[in-house]
Motif scaffolding. Structure first.
Motif, PDB file in Angstrom:
ATOM      1  N   VAL A 110       0.898  -1.150   0.000  1.00 39.78           N
ATOM      2  CA  VAL A 110       0.000   0.000   0.000  1.00 39.78           C
ATOM      3  C   VAL A 110       0.934   1.196   0.000  1.00 39.78           C
ATOM      4  O   VAL A 110       1.774   1.328   0.895  1.00 39.78           O
ATOM      5  CB  VAL A 110      -0.883   0.051   1.272  1.00 39.78           C
ATOM      6  N   LEU A 111       0.823   2.064  -0.986  1.00 37.09           N
ATOM      7  CA  LEU A 111       1.732   3.206  -1.083  1.00 37.09           C
ATOM      8  C   LEU A 111       0.989   4.497  -0.771  1.00 37.09           C
ATOM      9  O   LEU A 111       0.005   4.833  -1.427  1.00 37.09           O
ATOM     10  CB  LEU A 111       2.354   3.275  -2.484  1.00 37.09           C
ATOM     11  N   THR A 112       1.453   5.204   0.262  1.00 36.17           N
ATOM     12  CA  THR A 112       0.863   6.497   0.590  1.00 36.17           C
ATOM     13  C   THR A 112       1.542   7.564  -0.247  1.00 36.17           C
ATOM     14  O   THR A 112       2.741   7.495  -0.524  1.00 36.17           O
ATOM     15  CB  THR A 112       1.019   6.854   2.081  1.00 36.17           C
ATOM     16  N   VAL A 113       0.763   8.541  -0.639  1.00 36.91           N
ATOM     17  CA  VAL A 113       1.286   9.590  -1.501  1.00 36.91           C
ATOM     18  C   VAL A 113       0.605  10.910  -1.142  1.00 36.91           C
ATOM     19  O   VAL A 113      -0.553  10.934  -0.753  1.00 36.91           O
ATOM     20  CB  VAL A 113       1.086   9.223  -3.000  1.00 36.91           C
ATOM     21  N   GLY A 114       1.351  11.993  -1.251  1.00 36.40           N
ATOM     22  CA  GLY A 114       0.846  13.318  -0.913  1.00 36.40           C
ATOM     23  C   GLY A 114       1.850  14.023  -0.029  1.00 36.40           C
ATOM     24  O   GLY A 114       2.990  13.598   0.104  1.00 36.40           O
ATOM     25  N   MET A 115       1.414  15.101   0.599  1.00 38.48           N
ATOM     26  CA  MET A 115       2.327  15.802   1.505  1.00 38.48           C
ATOM     27  C   MET A 115       2.351  15.140   2.874  1.00 38.48           C
ATOM     28  O   MET A 115       3.202  15.416   3.692  1.00 38.48           O
ATOM     29  CB  MET A 115       1.960  17.282   1.629  1.00 38.48           C
ATOM     30  N   ARG A 150       2.065  22.263  -6.117  1.00 42.14           N
ATOM     31  CA  ARG A 150       3.276  21.440  -6.015  1.00 42.14           C
ATOM     32  C   ARG A 150       2.958  20.054  -5.444  1.00 42.14           C
ATOM     33  O   ARG A 150       3.564  19.059  -5.851  1.00 42.14           O
ATOM     34  CB  ARG A 150       4.336  22.130  -5.142  1.00 42.14           C
ATOM     35  N   THR A 151       2.010  19.966  -4.522  1.00 43.51           N
ATOM     36  CA  THR A 151       1.619  18.663  -3.974  1.00 43.51           C
ATOM     37  C   THR A 151       1.038  17.790  -5.077  1.00 43.51           C
ATOM     38  O   THR A 151       1.390  16.612  -5.204  1.00 43.51           O
ATOM     39  CB  THR A 151       0.600  18.823  -2.832  1.00 43.51           C
ATOM     40  N   LEU A 152       0.152  18.351  -5.869  1.00 46.59           N
ATOM     41  CA  LEU A 152      -0.457  17.579  -6.957  1.00 46.59           C
ATOM     42  C   LEU A 152       0.584  17.161  -7.988  1.00 46.59           C
ATOM     43  O   LEU A 152       0.512  16.060  -8.535  1.00 46.59           O
ATOM     44  CB  LEU A 152      -1.587  18.373  -7.607  1.00 46.59           C
ATOM     45  N   LYS A 153       1.576  18.015  -8.237  1.00 48.73           N
ATOM     46  CA  LYS A 153       2.658  17.643  -9.165  1.00 48.73           C
ATOM     47  C   LYS A 153       3.452  16.467  -8.598  1.00 48.73           C
ATOM     48  O   LYS A 153       3.772  15.519  -9.317  1.00 48.73           O
ATOM     49  CB  LYS A 153       3.579  18.841  -9.411  1.00 48.73           C
ATOM     50  N   PHE A 154       3.739  16.496  -7.301  1.00 48.91           N
ATOM     51  CA  PHE A 154       4.460  15.397  -6.665  1.00 48.91           C
ATOM     52  C   PHE A 154       3.650  14.105  -6.745  1.00 48.91           C
ATOM     53  O   PHE A 154       4.186  13.046  -7.086  1.00 48.91           O
ATOM     54  CB  PHE A 154       4.785  15.738  -5.205  1.00 48.91           C
ATOM     55  N   VAL A 155       2.366  14.174  -6.440  1.00 51.30           N
ATOM     56  CA  VAL A 155       1.498  12.994  -6.523  1.00 51.30           C
ATOM     57  C   VAL A 155       1.554  12.409  -7.932  1.00 51.30           C
ATOM     58  O   VAL A 155       1.686  11.198  -8.115  1.00 51.30           O
ATOM     59  CB  VAL A 155       0.050  13.325  -6.104  1.00 51.30           C
ATOM     60  N   ARG A 169      -0.242  -2.511  -4.912  1.00 51.14           N
ATOM     61  CA  ARG A 169      -1.622  -2.950  -5.156  1.00 51.14           C
ATOM     62  C   ARG A 169      -2.656  -1.908  -4.757  1.00 51.14           C
ATOM     63  O   ARG A 169      -3.774  -1.917  -5.247  1.00 51.14           O
ATOM     64  CB  ARG A 169      -1.909  -4.228  -4.375  1.00 51.14           C
ATOM     65  N   TYR A 170      -2.291  -1.041  -3.805  1.00 55.77           N
ATOM     66  CA  TYR A 170      -3.244  -0.070  -3.283  1.00 55.77           C
ATOM     67  C   TYR A 170      -2.543   1.271  -3.110  1.00 55.77           C
ATOM     68  O   TYR A 170      -1.346   1.332  -2.850  1.00 55.77           O
ATOM     69  CB  TYR A 170      -3.788  -0.525  -1.915  1.00 55.77           C
ATOM     70  N   TRP A 171      -3.324   2.316  -3.246  1.00 56.08           N
ATOM     71  CA  TRP A 171      -2.825   3.674  -3.068  1.00 56.08           C
ATOM     72  C   TRP A 171      -3.583   4.315  -1.912  1.00 56.08           C
ATOM     73  O   TRP A 171      -4.794   4.147  -1.796  1.00 56.08           O
ATOM     74  CB  TRP A 171      -3.054   4.504  -4.326  1.00 56.08           C
ATOM     75  N   GLN A 172      -2.877   5.060  -1.103  1.00 57.30           N
ATOM     76  CA  GLN A 172      -3.526   5.813  -0.035  1.00 57.30           C
ATOM     77  C   GLN A 172      -3.186   7.278  -0.215  1.00 57.30           C
ATOM     78  O   GLN A 172      -2.041   7.685  -0.074  1.00 57.30           O
ATOM     79  CB  GLN A 172      -3.053   5.345   1.347  1.00 57.30           C
ATOM     80  N   VAL A 173      -4.207   8.051  -0.552  1.00 56.55           N
ATOM     81  CA  VAL A 173      -4.064   9.503  -0.597  1.00 56.55           C
ATOM     82  C   VAL A 173      -4.709   9.988   0.689  1.00 56.55           C
ATOM     83  O   VAL A 173      -5.864   9.688   0.970  1.00 56.55           O
ATOM     84  CB  VAL A 173      -4.774  10.114  -1.826  1.00 56.55           C
ATOM     85  N   GLU A 174      -3.946  10.688   1.490  1.00 50.87           N
ATOM     86  CA  GLU A 174      -4.411  11.050   2.816  1.00 50.87           C
ATOM     87  C   GLU A 174      -5.744  11.790   2.780  1.00 50.87           C
ATOM     88  O   GLU A 174      -5.987  12.625   1.904  1.00 50.87           O
ATOM     89  CB  GLU A 174      -3.362  11.921   3.530  1.00 50.87           C
ATOM     90  N   ASN A 175      -6.580  11.465   3.732  1.00 51.94           N
ATOM     91  CA  ASN A 175      -7.850  12.150   3.910  1.00 51.94           C
ATOM     92  C   ASN A 175      -7.596  13.629   4.138  1.00 51.94           C
ATOM     93  O   ASN A 175      -6.718  13.991   4.906  1.00 51.94           O
ATOM     94  CB  ASN A 175      -8.588  11.537   5.117  1.00 51.94           C
ATOM     95  N   GLU A 176      -8.342  14.471   3.455  1.00 49.35           N
ATOM     96  CA  GLU A 176      -8.168  15.917   3.564  1.00 49.35           C
ATOM     97  C   GLU A 176      -6.701  16.284   3.385  1.00 49.35           C
ATOM     98  O   GLU A 176      -6.102  16.961   4.220  1.00 49.35           O
ATOM     99  CB  GLU A 176      -8.714  16.426   4.895  1.00 49.35           C
TER     100      GLU A 176
END
Length: 179
Positions: A110-115, A150-155, A169-176
């Protein structure tokens, strides 16, 4: 308690309690999986090189030891402050290695992505952008257009790099994510 039971008895009591807790936890997990009609119970963990560093442990050796524990899935973080230390210069070598090692063992990621990423302080914003986002103390970082862009560019960079990787297999984009 020490005077009453003696050191050896205290140790036996604590070990007995820990063993009971482990058995109850395993039974609870099995019962919950059965009661929900699940075919199997899958157990995973989160790994953070930051936590290993905080504990003064070699992060690579620790990660390999965690992988060898037999977890069914592992959550990893794409730490923005590590991957893009300089504006528009991306270094995925650490995350590539982590994903490769999980892949060798057949452990899905599970890969987390975002700031935001696992562990404190949760926000992993690169230093080069922090000095450009003049947010007052207690202010909302989501109101800063530069940071949002810049966050969206990184994502997009992370997703583009790993979208074909079957281990992820799974992506986690942090809530809010921008709050």
């Amino acid at each position: 308690i020490h005077d009453f039971l003696g050191h050896g008895q205290i140790e036996k009591t604590v070990n007995g309690i820990l063993k009971t807790i482990k058995v109850l936890l395993a039974a609870l997990l099995l019962f919950q999986g059965h009661s929900l009609g699940a075919k199997e119970v899958r157990i995973g963990t989160t790994y953070s090189p930051h936590q290993s560093g905080y504990l003064d442990m070699d992060w690579k050796k620790t990660y390999l030891a965690v992988l060898d524990e037999g977890f069914d899935i592992i959550r990893l973080g794409a730490y923005w402050s590590e991957i893009e230390k300089e504006k528009d210069v991306y270094d995925f070598s650490s995350l590539d290695w982590q994903i490769s090692e999980a892949k060798k063992r057949g452990i899905p990621v599970v890969l987390t992505v975002g700031m935001k990423a696992p562990r404190w302080p949760e926000f992993f914003i690169p230093e080069w952008i922090e000095k450009d986002i003049r947010t007052p103390r207690g202010g909302e970082v989501s109101r800063n257009g530069t940071l949002s862009t810049r966050t969206l560019k990184f994502v997009a960079e992370v997703v583009t790099r790993y979208r074909e990787e079957e281990t992820v297999r799974y992506w986690q984009v942090e809530n809010e994510a921008l709050n």
